[in-house]
Design a protein around this motif. Structure first.
Motif, PDB file in Angstrom:
ATOM      1  N   ARG A  34       0.810  -1.259   0.068  1.00  0.00           N
ATOM      2  CA  ARG A  34      -0.030  -0.216   0.127  1.00  0.00           C
ATOM      3  C   ARG A  34       0.878   1.221  -0.035  1.00  0.00           C
ATOM      4  O   ARG A  34       1.614   1.423   0.944  1.00  0.00           O
ATOM      5  CB  ARG A  34      -0.849  -0.032   1.229  1.00  0.00           C
ATOM      6  CG  ARG A  34      -1.875   1.051   1.219  1.00  0.00           C
ATOM      7  CD  ARG A  34      -2.883   0.860   0.160  1.00  0.00           C
ATOM      8  NE  ARG A  34      -4.104   1.919   0.419  1.00  0.00           N
ATOM      9  CZ  ARG A  34      -4.902   2.124  -0.548  1.00  0.00           C
ATOM     10  NH1 ARG A  34      -5.076   1.214  -1.686  1.00  0.00           N
ATOM     11  NH2 ARG A  34      -5.946   3.011  -0.352  1.00  0.00           N
ATOM     12  N   ARG A  36      -0.680   4.502  -0.439  1.00  0.00           N
ATOM     13  CA  ARG A  36      -1.570   5.537   0.044  1.00  0.00           C
ATOM     14  C   ARG A  36      -1.882   5.268   1.619  1.00  0.00           C
ATOM     15  O   ARG A  36      -0.945   4.546   2.133  1.00  0.00           O
ATOM     16  CB  ARG A  36      -2.707   5.931  -0.753  1.00  0.00           C
ATOM     17  CG  ARG A  36      -2.378   6.483  -2.192  1.00  0.00           C
ATOM     18  CD  ARG A  36      -3.463   6.615  -2.786  1.00  0.00           C
ATOM     19  NE  ARG A  36      -4.686   5.715  -3.048  1.00  0.00           N
ATOM     20  CZ  ARG A  36      -4.243   4.803  -3.942  1.00  0.00           C
ATOM     21  NH1 ARG A  36      -3.392   5.003  -4.938  1.00  0.00           N
ATOM     22  NH2 ARG A  36      -5.332   3.830  -4.045  1.00  0.00           N
ATOM     23  N   ASP A  37      -2.798   5.700   1.987  1.00  0.00           N
ATOM     24  CA  ASP A  37      -3.208   5.469   3.470  1.00  0.00           C
ATOM     25  C   ASP A  37      -3.402   4.128   3.564  1.00  0.00           C
ATOM     26  O   ASP A  37      -4.160   3.296   2.877  1.00  0.00           O
ATOM     27  CB  ASP A  37      -4.546   6.288   3.783  1.00  0.00           C
ATOM     28  CG  ASP A  37      -4.428   7.858   3.977  1.00  0.00           C
ATOM     29  OD1 ASP A  37      -3.136   8.178   3.901  1.00  0.00           O
ATOM     30  OD2 ASP A  37      -5.293   8.492   3.776  1.00  0.00           O
ATOM     31  N   CYS A  38      -2.870   3.529   4.807  1.00  0.00           N
ATOM     32  CA  CYS A  38      -2.905   1.962   4.950  1.00  0.00           C
ATOM     33  C   CYS A  38      -3.889   1.792   5.769  1.00  0.00           C
ATOM     34  O   CYS A  38      -3.896   1.259   6.959  1.00  0.00           O
ATOM     35  CB  CYS A  38      -1.679   1.648   5.763  1.00  0.00           C
ATOM     36  SG  CYS A  38      -0.029   1.530   4.498  1.00  0.00           S
ATOM     37  N   GLY A  42      -7.680  -0.482   2.741  1.00  0.00           N
ATOM     38  CA  GLY A  42      -6.717  -0.198   1.647  1.00  0.00           C
ATOM     39  C   GLY A  42      -5.727  -1.180   1.598  1.00  0.00           C
ATOM     40  O   GLY A  42      -5.509  -1.625   0.477  1.00  0.00           O
ATOM     41  N   SER A  46      -4.799  -3.417  -1.601  1.00  0.00           N
ATOM     42  CA  SER A  46      -3.719  -3.424  -2.122  1.00  0.00           C
ATOM     43  C   SER A  46      -3.028  -5.021  -2.289  1.00  0.00           C
ATOM     44  O   SER A  46      -2.179  -5.175  -3.220  1.00  0.00           O
ATOM     45  CB  SER A  46      -2.753  -2.983  -1.208  1.00  0.00           C
ATOM     46  OG  SER A  46      -1.195  -3.067  -1.565  1.00  0.00           O
ATOM     47  N   GLY A 340       2.261   4.761   7.284  1.00  0.00           N
ATOM     48  CA  GLY A 340       0.814   3.933   7.469  1.00  0.00           C
ATOM     49  C   GLY A 340       0.630   3.167   8.694  1.00  0.00           C
ATOM     50  O   GLY A 340      -0.389   2.779   8.656  1.00  0.00           O
ATOM     51  N   ASP A 343      -2.368   4.407  10.317  1.00  0.00           N
ATOM     52  CA  ASP A 343      -3.608   5.045   9.585  1.00  0.00           C
ATOM     53  C   ASP A 343      -4.959   4.273   9.754  1.00  0.00           C
ATOM     54  O   ASP A 343      -6.057   4.743   9.402  1.00  0.00           O
ATOM     55  CB  ASP A 343      -3.201   4.772   8.052  1.00  0.00           C
ATOM     56  CG  ASP A 343      -2.025   5.818   7.869  1.00  0.00           C
ATOM     57  OD1 ASP A 343      -1.920   6.880   8.370  1.00  0.00           O
ATOM     58  OD2 ASP A 343      -1.534   5.679   6.585  1.00  0.00           O
TER      59      ASP A 343
END
Length: 439
Positions: A34, A36-38, A42, A46, A340, A343
């Protein structure tokens, strides 16, 4: 999944049921991949399972399934010590806490707390979030050219005391519980603890002799002479001697001598020190400590920092280098927040208590995987070709390790989608003219 990563994760399989271990493995892949934001969904996206698994399976892994972060951390620690620590060498741990900012009044364990990672004047020194006490294993890895790194293994969620819960443990007390788990797991090993001055408290009294503690002292710390010999009179013998002068007065009257401090990477620096042994009665009771008053080369009065260590046999240069290794936990927290770990958006108790440890353990798994299967020389050459102006880069970073593992995941994803090939192709005999005509 690459077999190299699958083999590493298989060490943790006894901590799960088979379906839960499958979910755990895929979420590790999802968090590594991932960018972006984990968040929890998400990670699922991913891992390529957004259309295959229902999102509740990933959320239930953190909120309802039967597994414990402590058991994962201890199992992983067994492997790390076996692979990266000398059998007859000491095991070094650093302890500190960090705050992960959250939003929402119903998030379990969230409070307004001081965030030391925020710069002064930013207006965010006090934030709403979850505070975690983190214990990291400090090791020197060949892939980092001998540079030390902190591998997070055990964690505790800190909640401040209030009128309804006046008996909640403090941050040092939570750290002591984690250390007691380590001492029980490794009863015959020498353990070195390094920590900031905020953790120097009564929580560390009663440590066994095989455990040494090195920490920073407060400027107003009260030190005492050793206890005098028993007088033979009635009553309890004295546990401490007369109180010594303040550290500032001791530094003003002391003669400082230069010493050379060598870091694990081979760098050297000079510090002027004055060392003596005494009792730091408040935090460490009757255990002898070596106090080291340190001046930087440009300082001529007072002292810049004071260290205390229960390892009275080690030299001052060794103890200063040992305390310097505490900085690995600060970089560990920085890398965790940048990639992340804090997150996931959840608020129930089990989910809050598991997602941050899961992210930290994924970070440890990534570093261990790279040490076993990475190619730091090739990654450094590629980095220098891409950024020739970055001349001071001499070793890989956690970002480089994460990028290498991501490339390995992508490579195996394409291999899984490629058509099957065979080394023994079928040879079709030529048809006869009559058969060709019939065809």
């Amino acid at each position: 999944m690459p077999s190299s990563l699958a083999g590493l994760l298989s060490l943790l399989a006894p901590s799960f049921t088979q379906p839960t271990f499958q979910t755990f493995s895929m979420l590790v892949v999802g968090m590594v991949g991932r960018v972006r934001d984990c968040t929890v969904t998400g990670m699922l996206q991913s891992a390529g399972l957004a259309g295959e698994w229902h999102h509740s399976r990933a959320h239930d892994f953190f909120a309802r399934r039967r597994w414990e972060p402590d058991e994962l951390g201890v199992r992983l620690l067994d492997f790390l010590i076996t692979m990266f620590v000398k059998p007859d060498g000491p095991i070094r741990f650093a302890v500190d806490d960090t705050l992960f900012g959250r939003s929402g009044r119903k998030v379990f364990g969230a409070h307004y707390l001081h965030d030391g990672a925020q710069p002064e004047g930013s207006g965010q020194r006090t934030r709403w979030g979850n505070c975690w006490v983190v214990l990291v294993l400090v090791v020197e890895l060949p892939c980092l050219d001998g540079r030390q790194v902190g591998l997070p293994v055990l964690f505790r969620l800190f909640r401040p005391k209030d009128e309804q819960h006046p008996d909640r443990p403090s941050q040092p007390e939570l750290a002591r519980r984690l250390i007691d788990m380590i001492l029980k797991r490794f009863p015959g090993r020498v353990v070195e603890l390094v920590m900031d001055g905020a953790y120097a408290s009564k929580a560390w009294q009663g440590l066994p002799d095989r455990v040494t503690l090195t920490t920073r002292m407060r400027a107003n710390a009260a030190v005492f002479a050793f206890a005098p010999e028993p007088t033979g009179k009635r009553g309890r013998p004295a546990l401490k001697g007369a109180r010594l002068a303040s550290l500032a007065k001791l530094a003003a009257a002391a003669a400082f001598t230069p010493v050379t401090v060598t870091t694990p990477g081979g760098r050297e620096r000079t510090a002027h020190i004055h060392a003596f042994t005494c009792l730091w009665y408040g935090p460490l009771h009757t255990r002898a400590v070596k106090v080291i008053l340190i001046r930087n080369p440009g300082t001529s009065e007072g002292f810049d920092i004071a260290l205390a260590s229960t390892d009275t046999t080690a030299t001052a240069a060794v103890l200063i280098a040992r305390y310097d290794s505490r900085w690995t936990i600060e970089t560990c927290h920085q890398e965790a927040k940048a990639h992340g770990v804090g997150d996931p958006r959840n608020r129930v108790q089990k989910a809050v208590e598991r997602t941050v440890p899961f992210g930290f353990l994924t970070q440890t798994i990534t570093i261990a995987w790279y040490q076993l299967h990475g190619n730091p020389e090739a990654d450094l050459k590629a980095r220098r070709r891409a950024a020739p102006w970055y001349r001071q880069k001499t070793s890989v970073s956690y970002t480089d390790m994460l990028a290498t593992l991501r490339r390995e995941l992508i490579r195996h994803e394409y291999w899984a989608q490629a058509p099957q090939t065979t080394t023994e192709p079928q040879i079709t005999p030529a048809l006869s003219p009559s058969a060709q005509a019939a065809a």
